[in-house]
Design a protein around this motif. Structure first.
Motif, PDB file in Angstrom:
ATOM      1  N   SER A 103      11.584 -33.137 -45.122  1.00  0.00           N
ATOM      2  CA  SER A 103      11.790 -31.989 -46.242  1.00  0.00           C
ATOM      3  C   SER A 103      12.714 -31.059 -45.725  1.00  0.00           C
ATOM      4  N   LYS A 104      13.574 -30.573 -46.484  1.00  0.00           N
ATOM      5  CA  LYS A 104      14.456 -29.390 -46.315  1.00  0.00           C
ATOM      6  C   LYS A 104      13.900 -28.158 -45.925  1.00  0.00           C
ATOM      7  N   ALA A 105      12.558 -28.020 -46.199  1.00  0.00           N
ATOM      8  CA  ALA A 105      12.013 -26.986 -45.680  1.00  0.00           C
ATOM      9  C   ALA A 105      12.116 -26.767 -44.344  1.00  0.00           C
ATOM     10  N   LEU A 106      12.071 -27.710 -43.518  1.00  0.00           N
ATOM     11  CA  LEU A 106      12.157 -27.708 -42.026  1.00  0.00           C
ATOM     12  C   LEU A 106      13.237 -27.007 -41.561  1.00  0.00           C
ATOM     13  N   PRO A 107      12.924 -26.290 -40.457  1.00  0.00           N
ATOM     14  CA  PRO A 107      13.996 -25.209 -39.746  1.00  0.00           C
ATOM     15  C   PRO A 107      14.811 -26.356 -38.922  1.00  0.00           C
ATOM     16  N   LEU A 108      16.014 -26.087 -38.602  1.00  0.00           N
ATOM     17  CA  LEU A 108      16.892 -26.623 -37.999  1.00  0.00           C
ATOM     18  C   LEU A 108      16.686 -27.265 -36.756  1.00  0.00           C
ATOM     19  N   PRO A 109      15.876 -26.557 -35.671  1.00  0.00           N
ATOM     20  CA  PRO A 109      15.727 -27.135 -34.511  1.00  0.00           C
ATOM     21  C   PRO A 109      14.631 -28.407 -34.862  1.00  0.00           C
ATOM     22  N   ASP A 110      13.868 -28.203 -35.895  1.00  0.00           N
ATOM     23  CA  ASP A 110      13.145 -29.403 -36.257  1.00  0.00           C
ATOM     24  C   ASP A 110      13.703 -30.659 -36.575  1.00  0.00           C
ATOM     25  N   LEU A 111      14.805 -30.379 -37.365  1.00  0.00           N
ATOM     26  CA  LEU A 111      15.664 -31.522 -37.912  1.00  0.00           C
ATOM     27  C   LEU A 111      16.293 -32.204 -36.639  1.00  0.00           C
TER      28      LEU A 111
ATOM     29  N   LEU B  17      19.129 -22.381 -44.927  1.00  0.00           N
ATOM     30  CA  LEU B  17      19.183 -21.004 -44.486  1.00  0.00           C
ATOM     31  C   LEU B  17      19.811 -21.129 -43.000  1.00  0.00           C
ATOM     32  N   ASP B  18      19.241 -21.878 -42.100  1.00  0.00           N
ATOM     33  CA  ASP B  18      19.597 -22.175 -40.625  1.00  0.00           C
ATOM     34  C   ASP B  18      20.920 -22.676 -40.656  1.00  0.00           C
ATOM     35  N   GLY B  19      21.401 -23.558 -41.549  1.00  0.00           N
ATOM     36  CA  GLY B  19      22.782 -24.349 -41.525  1.00  0.00           C
ATOM     37  C   GLY B  19      23.627 -23.016 -42.134  1.00  0.00           C
ATOM     38  N   GLY B  34      19.984 -10.955 -41.466  1.00  0.00           N
ATOM     39  CA  GLY B  34      18.593 -11.366 -42.067  1.00  0.00           C
ATOM     40  C   GLY B  34      18.592 -12.263 -43.081  1.00  0.00           C
ATOM     41  N   THR B  35      17.338 -13.135 -43.062  1.00  0.00           N
ATOM     42  CA  THR B  35      16.938 -13.968 -43.987  1.00  0.00           C
ATOM     43  C   THR B  35      15.766 -13.922 -44.565  1.00  0.00           C
ATOM     44  N   ALA B  36      15.716 -14.662 -45.758  1.00  0.00           N
ATOM     45  CA  ALA B  36      14.591 -14.603 -46.348  1.00  0.00           C
ATOM     46  C   ALA B  36      14.218 -16.148 -47.146  1.00  0.00           C
ATOM     47  N   VAL B  37      13.009 -16.572 -46.930  1.00  0.00           N
ATOM     48  CA  VAL B  37      12.796 -18.035 -47.663  1.00  0.00           C
ATOM     49  C   VAL B  37      12.027 -17.810 -48.901  1.00  0.00           C
ATOM     50  N   ASP B  38      11.843 -16.721 -49.463  1.00  0.00           N
ATOM     51  CA  ASP B  38      11.254 -16.605 -50.723  1.00  0.00           C
ATOM     52  C   ASP B  38      11.621 -15.126 -51.257  1.00  0.00           C
TER      53      ASP B  38
END
Lengths: 212, 212
Positions: A103-111, B17-19, B34-38
């Motif tokens: 899923s794209k909900a994964l953070p980058l380090p996980d990818l 977000l990370d990208g 800062g970042t927010a996922v929702d």
DNA sequence: CCAGGAATAGGTCGGTAGACCCATAAAGCA
DNA sequence: TGCTTTATGGGTCTACCGACCTATTCCTGG
């Protein structure tokens, strides 16, 4: 240096592509060698770059990621990502030859960990991701760079922060100037460089300024 | 250095977000603070970081980007981005207080230009984007760094590539060692550093290795 | 046409970085 | 127990770096 993992990414959103490229290239052991914004060009890019890992978005205009990869004869280990958490595409992704579905909900380090995992021959479907990725969390550095010690890293960190004079380094780390020179000599040897300027370049390339 | 543009980004996909964060932070004049996922956490993040520019995705679970920004009292200049090319959200984005509405199909440099434009007070809706962004394509560097000349940049580029010795630089650039030293001296003065190692650090910080 | 900047190059000089030799105390491991 | 690594420190010496001053050529803008 252990040769970096060569990756091709495909996503119809240029912004995502650029962002991912930046993010992945910032890791010392992953190199984005090609990108594609649609399924039709993907084949050419893969053929010409021969990546170790392929990363495609399912949602793509014209040709979906799934059908795009299913018509490649020589498919590298492939990760399919989706915006939706839905597992709907999971099965078809697998059938098309993908070895991972994320899923794209994964953070980058996980990818990044996932990329290392599939490059290593792993398959990542339903199973518990956290556990499957555990072994691949930290970037694989070159064998030489991995022998950099705690104190040597302190010196490198200072260098990257712009503290470059022997005396300044000694003051900062509460050691004699001689010890600073000794650490630097070790660093030069381990990174195969011969002065502070090159050490800074290597440290940044290897990501020694970010991690640890 | 001209203070960088402080940006907060909101997107429900952590990967995006990370990208984006990586991509934008790689530019010398933009800083993701800062970042927010929702939508629900967005308010807190904006309140605590007080960004110069806010970047939100329309498509967000729970609360859409539109409704999230419409309930902020003190809205910074805000860019709304969407996956779809559709202009459907354009009007409501504007009504909610956004000053720009863009597609995720844009390449990252264009997004960066848009960020600079709105930070500068511009509005970016229907109008021809290419033209509107023309003035904002190149990163705003510090006034000192902008006086770095062509040849001085050549020297810096070599430094960043790991060519640090005076003789090596001279050979690489087909000039005398003395001229190399002259260029270096100018660089030190303009970047406010005093040796090659620090020059490398500054060059990388300012992105002088990527651009130009 | 002239002022000014950029690129080229020379010289001198003090300070320092890097190479090479070494030693010792502490910690980790077989 | 001893071997190895790490962190600490010393000394010497050569080569190089960075600071300062000057000069010539070319080009561009006023």
């Amino acid at each position: 240096m252990n040769t970096p993992i060569r990756v091709v990414i495909a996503d119809d959103h240029q912004l995502m592509l650029d962002g991912l490229k930046q993010g992945l290239n910032s890791l010392p052991d992953i190199r984005v060698v090609g990108t594609a914004v649609d399924g039709s060009t993907l084949g050419d890019v893969v053929a010409s770059t021969e990546p170790d890992v392929l990363l495609v978005d399912v949602e793509m205009p014209g040709m979906s990621g799934i059908s795009a990869i299913s018509r490649l004869d020589d498919l590298p280990p492939t990760i399919v990502v989706t915006m939706h958490t839905a597992e709907a595409y999971g099965k078809s992704a697998r059938e098309a030859g993908a070895v991972a579905f994320l899923s794209k909900a994964l953070p980058l380090p996980d990818l990044a960990a996932a990329i290392r995992a599939v490059a290593d021959g792993q398959h990542l479907f339903d199973r518990d991701l956290d556990q499957a990725l555990a072994d691949y969390r930290t970037p694989r550095l070159s064998t030489r760079a991995e022998t950099i010690t705690e104190r040597e890293r302190d010196v490198l960190r200072c260098l990257v922060q712009g503290i470059s004079g022997t005396e300044d380094l000694a003051d900062e780390l509460y050691i004699s100037q001689k010890t600073v020179k000794n650490h630097l000599a070790s660093i030069y040897e381990k990174l195969s460089v011969n002065d502070r300027a090159q050490a800074v370049v290597e440290a940044m390339k290897l990501g020694l300024d970010r991690k640890w």
